[in-house]
Design a protein around this motif. Structure first.
Motif, short mmCIF file in Angstrom:
data_model
loop_
_atom_site.label_atom_id
_atom_site.label_comp_id
_atom_site.label_asym_id
_atom_site.label_seq_id
_atom_site.Cartn_x
_atom_site.Cartn_y
_atom_site.Cartn_z
N GLN A 20 -5.50 -2.36 -4.67
CA GLN A 20 -4.63 -1.21 -4.98
C GLN A 20 -5.44 0.05 -5.27
O GLN A 20 -5.17 1.11 -4.69
N VAL A 21 -6.46 -0.06 -6.14
CA VAL A 21 -7.21 1.16 -6.49
C VAL A 21 -8.02 1.67 -5.29
O VAL A 21 -8.21 2.89 -5.15
N GLN A 24 -5.47 3.47 -3.07
CA GLN A 24 -5.11 4.73 -3.72
C GLN A 24 -6.19 5.79 -3.54
O GLN A 24 -5.90 6.99 -3.50
N PRO A 146 -5.81 -1.58 -12.25
CA PRO A 146 -5.32 -0.20 -12.08
C PRO A 146 -5.40 0.64 -13.36
O PRO A 146 -5.43 1.86 -13.30
N LEU A 174 -13.06 5.73 -7.12
CA LEU A 174 -11.87 4.98 -7.54
C LEU A 174 -11.35 5.46 -8.89
O LEU A 174 -10.44 4.85 -9.46
N LYS A 176 -13.05 5.33 -11.61
CA LYS A 176 -13.56 4.37 -12.60
C LYS A 176 -14.90 4.87 -13.14
O LYS A 176 -15.53 5.75 -12.54
#
Length: 283
Positions: A20-21, A24, A146, A174, A176
């Protein structure tokens, strides 16, 4: 070293979160598992997560649609042929992981990086199963992926600086925060966290206090968002036991010996939230 196409191996809780990340952030994502229905289940979780973001007005319906269009369902590791990076998020078992890495090494192009989301197993040993140990690295995401900002980036003995830099850059893309860690059992996160959880279980086992009291002390006294026994239930008691065994074996130090109560619960099938019962009961 440009990364565009990502293969995520494992469509469970961690794998689907990583996928998902990545989607995205604009990457093309091959989400892989053994069967298509498992991949579909992972994609359902992603859809629900994105629906919540739309509902909270953190993204538009068209943004959600664009993200979902970046996914390709995969049930064959041969799809590594298309990948610039493969991120393995399979079960925490060395035999299974090395088998996956041997196959990825066979199919992935020469430039591709092979990363593992392992939470405790040695990257150097995983890398030894390939003919490209310099391009193998640890990328340990936190759960739920996420939401949590941290990614531990673990260098194996042979990991090249260029590979580390590419993964650090990707992690930032990401949204992060990358933290560099060397290859020791449990890395930083689980080397510190799991003995604390294990000690909380010993505190319950020895009758020092009730489970509720132990959790309250750590929440109110140490400002932890949840108590260690509740957290163990969320992680999965089988996972906690496996990591403690990895630490115990890796360091040969009895301070990492798993509590007998933890072993008993795992043998009983009381694995925490996912099983409906651990230290607490769940519907």
């Amino acid at each position: 070293m440009e990364i565009r196409n990502v293969l995520v191996v494992g469509a469970g809780q961690m794998g689907s979160g990583i996928a998902q990340v990545c989607a995205q952030a604009g990457y093309q994502v091959y989400l892989n598992d053994l069967q298509e229905d498992i991949v579909e289940k992972g994609l359902d979780v992603i859809r629900k997560n994105l629906d919540r973001q739309v509902k909270k007005e953190r993204m538009t319906e068209s943004e959600k649609k664009s993200i979902l269009e970046r996914f390709i369902i995969s049930t064959d590791l041969k799809d590594a042929e298309q990948a610039d990076i493969a991120i393995e998020a399979a079960v925490e078992n060395m035999e299974i992981k090395t088998r996956i890495f041997e196959t990825l090494d066979q199919y992935a192009p020469e430039h591709a990086i092979l990363a593992s989301n392992t939470s405790s197993l040695p990257i150097t040993e995983i890398a030894a199963a390939t003919k490209r140990p310099g391009k193998v690295i640890g990328m340990h995401f936190m759960n739920p992926v996420p939401v949590m900002k941290l990614v531990e980036i673990i260098r194996g003995l042979a990991t090249e600086d260029e590979v580390y830099q590419a993964i650090e850059n990707m992690t930032k893309s990401l949204s992060k925060v990358p933290v560099e860690v060397n290859d020791f059992p449990g890395f930083v996160s689980n080397r510190v966290l799991m003995p604390m959880i294990n000690e909380a279980i010993y505190t319950l086992y020895e009758g020092v206090a009730t489970k509720e009291a132990i959790d309250e002390v750590m929440k109110l006294g140490m400002n932890h968002p949840m108590g260690p026994l509740t957290l163990a239930d969320f992680i999965g008691l089988d996972t906690c036991l496996y990591i403690m065994e990895t630490l115990h074996e890796g360091f040969g130090d009895d301070k990492y010996r798993p509590c007998p109560l933890l072993r008993k619960y795992v043998k009983a099938g009381w694995l925490g939230k996912k099983a409906g019962r651990g230290f607490y009961m769940y519907e």
